[in-house]
Design a protein around this motif. Structure first.
Motif, PDB file in Angstrom:
ATOM      1  N   ALA A  31       0.927  -1.219   0.131  1.00  0.00           N
ATOM      2  CA  ALA A  31      -0.026  -0.225  -0.098  1.00  0.00           C
ATOM      3  C   ALA A  31       0.937   1.097  -0.099  1.00  0.00           C
ATOM      4  CB  ALA A  31      -0.921  -0.018   1.224  1.00  0.00           C
ATOM      5  N   ILE A  32       1.754   1.153   0.795  1.00  0.00           N
ATOM      6  CA  ILE A  32       2.822   2.404   0.864  1.00  0.00           C
ATOM      7  C   ILE A  32       3.461   2.594  -0.560  1.00  0.00           C
ATOM      8  CG2 ILE A  32       5.026   3.148   1.774  1.00  0.00           C
ATOM      9  CD1 ILE A  32       4.050   1.866   4.414  1.00  0.00           C
ATOM     10  N   THR A  33       4.084   1.557  -1.248  1.00  0.00           N
ATOM     11  CA  THR A  33       4.633   1.750  -2.556  1.00  0.00           C
ATOM     12  C   THR A  33       3.473   2.210  -3.431  1.00  0.00           C
ATOM     13  OG1 THR A  33       6.209  -0.023  -1.870  1.00  0.00           O
ATOM     14  CG2 THR A  33       5.806   0.326  -4.352  1.00  0.00           C
ATOM     15  N   ALA A  34       2.375   1.561  -3.353  1.00  0.00           N
ATOM     16  CA  ALA A  34       1.201   1.987  -4.176  1.00  0.00           C
ATOM     17  C   ALA A  34       1.022   3.283  -4.079  1.00  0.00           C
ATOM     18  CB  ALA A  34      -0.069   1.042  -4.141  1.00  0.00           C
ATOM     19  N   LYS A  35       0.768   4.056  -3.060  1.00  0.00           N
ATOM     20  CA  LYS A  35       0.410   5.254  -2.738  1.00  0.00           C
ATOM     21  C   LYS A  35       1.470   6.061  -2.763  1.00  0.00           C
ATOM     22  CE  LYS A  35      -4.121   4.951  -1.860  1.00  0.00           C
ATOM     23  NZ  LYS A  35      -5.091   5.715  -2.590  1.00  0.00           N
ATOM     24  N   THR A  36       2.625   5.895  -2.620  1.00  0.00           N
ATOM     25  CA  THR A  36       3.802   7.074  -2.506  1.00  0.00           C
ATOM     26  C   THR A  36       5.057   6.736  -3.706  1.00  0.00           C
ATOM     27  OG1 THR A  36       5.171   5.736  -1.134  1.00  0.00           O
ATOM     28  CG2 THR A  36       3.456   7.113  -0.067  1.00  0.00           C
ATOM     29  N   ASN A  37       5.043   5.462  -4.330  1.00  0.00           N
ATOM     30  CA  ASN A  37       6.147   5.320  -5.135  1.00  0.00           C
ATOM     31  C   ASN A  37       7.518   4.944  -4.125  1.00  0.00           C
ATOM     32  OD1 ASN A  37       4.417   4.995  -7.526  1.00  0.00           O
ATOM     33  ND2 ASN A  37       5.157   7.091  -7.978  1.00  0.00           N
ATOM     34  N   LEU A  38       7.237   4.806  -2.888  1.00  0.00           N
ATOM     35  CA  LEU A  38       8.464   4.734  -1.999  1.00  0.00           C
ATOM     36  C   LEU A  38       8.783   3.127  -2.262  1.00  0.00           C
ATOM     37  CD1 LEU A  38      10.607   5.737  -0.010  1.00  0.00           C
ATOM     38  CD2 LEU A  38       8.716   5.051   1.507  1.00  0.00           C
ATOM     39  N   ILE A  55      10.472  -8.462 -17.788  1.00  0.00           N
ATOM     40  CA  ILE A  55      10.982  -7.397 -16.783  1.00  0.00           C
ATOM     41  C   ILE A  55       9.572  -6.680 -16.262  1.00  0.00           C
ATOM     42  CG2 ILE A  55      11.701  -4.861 -17.030  1.00  0.00           C
ATOM     43  CD1 ILE A  55      13.881  -5.967 -19.053  1.00  0.00           C
ATOM     44  N   GLY A  56       9.547  -6.455 -15.013  1.00  0.00           N
ATOM     45  CA  GLY A  56       8.585  -5.754 -14.247  1.00  0.00           C
ATOM     46  C   GLY A  56       8.920  -5.323 -12.897  1.00  0.00           C
ATOM     47  N   HIS A  57       7.988  -4.681 -12.238  1.00  0.00           N
ATOM     48  CA  HIS A  57       8.119  -4.063 -11.008  1.00  0.00           C
ATOM     49  C   HIS A  57       7.769  -5.105 -10.017  1.00  0.00           C
ATOM     50  CE1 HIS A  57       8.618   0.307 -11.831  1.00  0.00           C
ATOM     51  NE2 HIS A  57       7.733   0.090 -12.781  1.00  0.00           N
ATOM     52  N   LEU A  58       8.616  -5.515  -8.952  1.00  0.00           N
ATOM     53  CA  LEU A  58       8.395  -6.346  -8.059  1.00  0.00           C
ATOM     54  C   LEU A  58       7.428  -5.963  -6.894  1.00  0.00           C
ATOM     55  CD1 LEU A  58      12.124  -7.511  -6.936  1.00  0.00           C
ATOM     56  CD2 LEU A  58      10.293  -9.160  -8.043  1.00  0.00           C
ATOM     57  N   VAL A  59       6.504  -6.875  -6.808  1.00  0.00           N
ATOM     58  CA  VAL A  59       5.284  -6.783  -5.872  1.00  0.00           C
ATOM     59  C   VAL A  59       4.972  -7.982  -5.355  1.00  0.00           C
ATOM     60  CG1 VAL A  59       4.352  -4.418  -7.061  1.00  0.00           C
ATOM     61  CG2 VAL A  59       3.378  -6.777  -7.532  1.00  0.00           C
ATOM     62  N   GLY A  60       4.368  -8.100  -4.103  1.00  0.00           N
ATOM     63  CA  GLY A  60       4.007  -9.413  -3.542  1.00  0.00           C
ATOM     64  C   GLY A  60       4.230  -9.421  -1.894  1.00  0.00           C
ATOM     65  N   ILE A 120      -3.520  -1.309  -4.073  1.00  0.00           N
ATOM     66  CA  ILE A 120      -2.775  -2.291  -4.444  1.00  0.00           C
ATOM     67  C   ILE A 120      -2.047  -1.747  -5.582  1.00  0.00           C
ATOM     68  CG2 ILE A 120      -4.480  -3.011  -6.282  1.00  0.00           C
ATOM     69  CD1 ILE A 120      -3.688  -5.922  -5.390  1.00  0.00           C
ATOM     70  N   PRO A 121      -0.558  -2.415  -5.694  1.00  0.00           N
ATOM     71  CA  PRO A 121       0.097  -1.684  -6.697  1.00  0.00           C
ATOM     72  C   PRO A 121      -0.442  -1.771  -8.000  1.00  0.00           C
ATOM     73  CG  PRO A 121       1.520  -2.796  -5.201  1.00  0.00           C
ATOM     74  CD  PRO A 121       0.130  -3.173  -4.706  1.00  0.00           C
ATOM     75  N   ASN A 122      -0.085  -0.882  -8.976  1.00  0.00           N
ATOM     76  CA  ASN A 122      -0.967  -0.824 -10.356  1.00  0.00           C
ATOM     77  C   ASN A 122       0.071  -0.540 -11.370  1.00  0.00           C
ATOM     78  OD1 ASN A 122      -3.175  -1.072 -12.078  1.00  0.00           O
ATOM     79  ND2 ASN A 122      -3.490   1.103 -12.078  1.00  0.00           N
ATOM     80  N   PHE A 123       1.529  -0.857 -11.257  1.00  0.00           N
ATOM     81  CA  PHE A 123       2.379  -0.779 -12.220  1.00  0.00           C
ATOM     82  C   PHE A 123       1.925  -1.265 -13.706  1.00  0.00           C
ATOM     83  CE2 PHE A 123       4.980  -1.256  -8.391  1.00  0.00           C
ATOM     84  CZ  PHE A 123       5.483   0.540  -8.419  1.00  0.00           C
ATOM     85  N   ASP A 124       2.445  -0.920 -14.687  1.00  0.00           N
ATOM     86  CA  ASP A 124       1.984  -1.545 -16.189  1.00  0.00           C
ATOM     87  C   ASP A 124       2.571  -2.727 -16.351  1.00  0.00           C
ATOM     88  OD1 ASP A 124       1.020   0.980 -16.780  1.00  0.00           O
ATOM     89  OD2 ASP A 124       2.524   1.690 -17.810  1.00  0.00           O
ATOM     90  N   LYS A 125       3.653  -2.969 -15.616  1.00  0.00           N
ATOM     91  CA  LYS A 125       4.065  -4.555 -15.832  1.00  0.00           C
ATOM     92  C   LYS A 125       4.666  -4.858 -14.380  1.00  0.00           C
ATOM     93  CE  LYS A 125       5.682  -4.671 -20.517  1.00  0.00           C
ATOM     94  NZ  LYS A 125       6.541  -4.747 -21.657  1.00  0.00           N
ATOM     95  N   MET A 126       4.172  -6.031 -13.718  1.00  0.00           N
ATOM     96  CA  MET A 126       4.613  -6.470 -12.460  1.00  0.00           C
ATOM     97  C   MET A 126       4.960  -7.976 -12.675  1.00  0.00           C
ATOM     98  SD  MET A 126       1.641  -4.723 -10.032  1.00  0.00           S
ATOM     99  CE  MET A 126       0.163  -5.191 -11.062  1.00  0.00           C
ATOM    100  N   GLY A 167       8.655  -2.714  -5.557  1.00  0.00           N
ATOM    101  CA  GLY A 167       8.415  -1.670  -6.180  1.00  0.00           C
ATOM    102  C   GLY A 167       9.749  -1.599  -7.538  1.00  0.00           C
ATOM    103  N   PRO A 168      10.965  -1.834  -7.039  1.00  0.00           N
ATOM    104  CA  PRO A 168      12.091  -1.942  -8.142  1.00  0.00           C
ATOM    105  C   PRO A 168      11.751  -2.686  -9.572  1.00  0.00           C
ATOM    106  CG  PRO A 168      12.971  -3.415  -6.707  1.00  0.00           C
ATOM    107  CD  PRO A 168      11.446  -2.783  -6.212  1.00  0.00           C
TER     108      PRO A 168
END
Length: 308
Positions: free
Chosen positions: A122-129, A179-184, A200-206, A287-288
């Motif tokens: 949630a923090i990563t989704a809301k702040t990109n941190l 290739i994608g952003h790590l979430v989980g 929930i994270p919503n990167f284009d590719k995860m 996130g990365p």
């Protein structure tokens, strides 16, 4: 999308301890104290936890109180990182009460595991941190082969690999490269705490990594189908499955994973490198951008995770 990097921590700095989920019952106190001792042997200074803290944590406190504890540690200048005591089922109570603007401003390393992944994502989704999955004070500090929290305290040479080697080594269930952003995190609480919400994270590719200490095969199917129906899996390009403790027949698990993800052309790796219990248990960043490939099985990160 610009990711925010937290500030790297150094030996000798203080780590703030927060308890945002389930109660800490008396039988768990010795394990909390052992985790704090391990942090000290690694050269860090965890918050002094006393009897009053344990008395306060012994009950399921209100969401407002738990969120207030967390928000106060975010702005507390005496600590450089925040670590959760342990997980449970209730961290989603506080998602609407967290001060995400303060998190962006102070950029502290925040880490924990199990149910805490709900808060981290949630923090990563809301702040990109960037946040970090694992360990908790109770669980994984004494169940890891890593020493000294290297991912957040050492200078890491880029690119670097997250170790996916376990007792049997990583297995390619569905071959490929992505290739994608790590979430989980922990599958059960990730699904129930985040799916269908705007936390929930919503990167284009995860690249979706998950593990579980309690789900059987039918519940794993249920959770994956729910993530599919809510649209989350539409942006998942790769999958890493850690230890699924309740699964004895891994062939049936592989069939399920292949059924869900092969039609999406998602490479899937299964391993026992991380999970609930005594595994290698590396800290995994949320996130990365990373690369996942199956020939050979590797998870590679190409960017720094912290700033000084």
């Amino acid at each position: 999308m610009t990711l925010l990097k937290p500030k790297r921590i150094f030996k000798g700095q203080r780590i703030g301890i927060f308890s945002p989920s389930d109660p800490i019952y008396p039988r768990r106190i010795p394990f909390i104290l052992e985790g704090l001792r391990i942090l000290q042997t690694w050269g860090f200074k965890p918050d002094d936890i006393n009897e009053d803290d344990f008395n306060r944590w012994a009950e399921l406190r209100s969401p407002l109180e738990r969120a207030g504890e967390f928000n106060s540690l975010v702005v507390n200048k005496t600590n450089s990182a925040l670590l959760a005591t342990w997980g449970g089922k209730n961290v989603s109570d506080i998602l609407q009460l967290v001060n995400y603007d303060l998190l962006k401003e102070h950029r502290k390393v925040i880490f924990g595991s199990s149910d805490i992944a709900v808060l981290l994502n949630a923090i990563t989704a809301k702040t990109n941190l960037l946040t970090f999955y694992g360990p908790n004070v109770l669980g994984k500090l004494n169940q890891t082969c890593e020493s000294g929290l290297p991912l957040i305290s050492d200078t890491i040479q880029i690119p670097f690999e997250i170790n996916l080697n376990g007792s049997f080594g990583p297995v390619a269930v569905v071959s490929g490269r992505t290739i994608g952003h790590l979430v989980g995190g922990s599958l059960g609480t990730f699904t129930l705490g985040l799916s269908g919400t705007n936390y929930i994270p919503n990167f284009d590719k995860m690249i979706f990594f998950f593990e579980s200490g309690s789900l059987d095969l039918f519940r794993i199917r249920q959770h994956l189908r729910h993530l599919e129906l809510t649209g989350f899996l539409d942006k998942v390009t790769g999958v890493i499955v850690g230890s699924m403790t309740k699964i004895e027949d891994t062939k049936k698990l592989d069939l399920l994973l292949s059924e869900v993800f092969s039609q999406r052309s998602c490479p899937v790796i299964r391993c026992d490198a991380f999970g609930h219990g005594y595994f290698y248990n590396p800290m995994i960043p949320i996130g990365p951008v990373a690369e996942l490939r199956t020939n050979p099985c590797r998870l590679t990160i190409f960017e720094a995770l912290t700033i000084e």
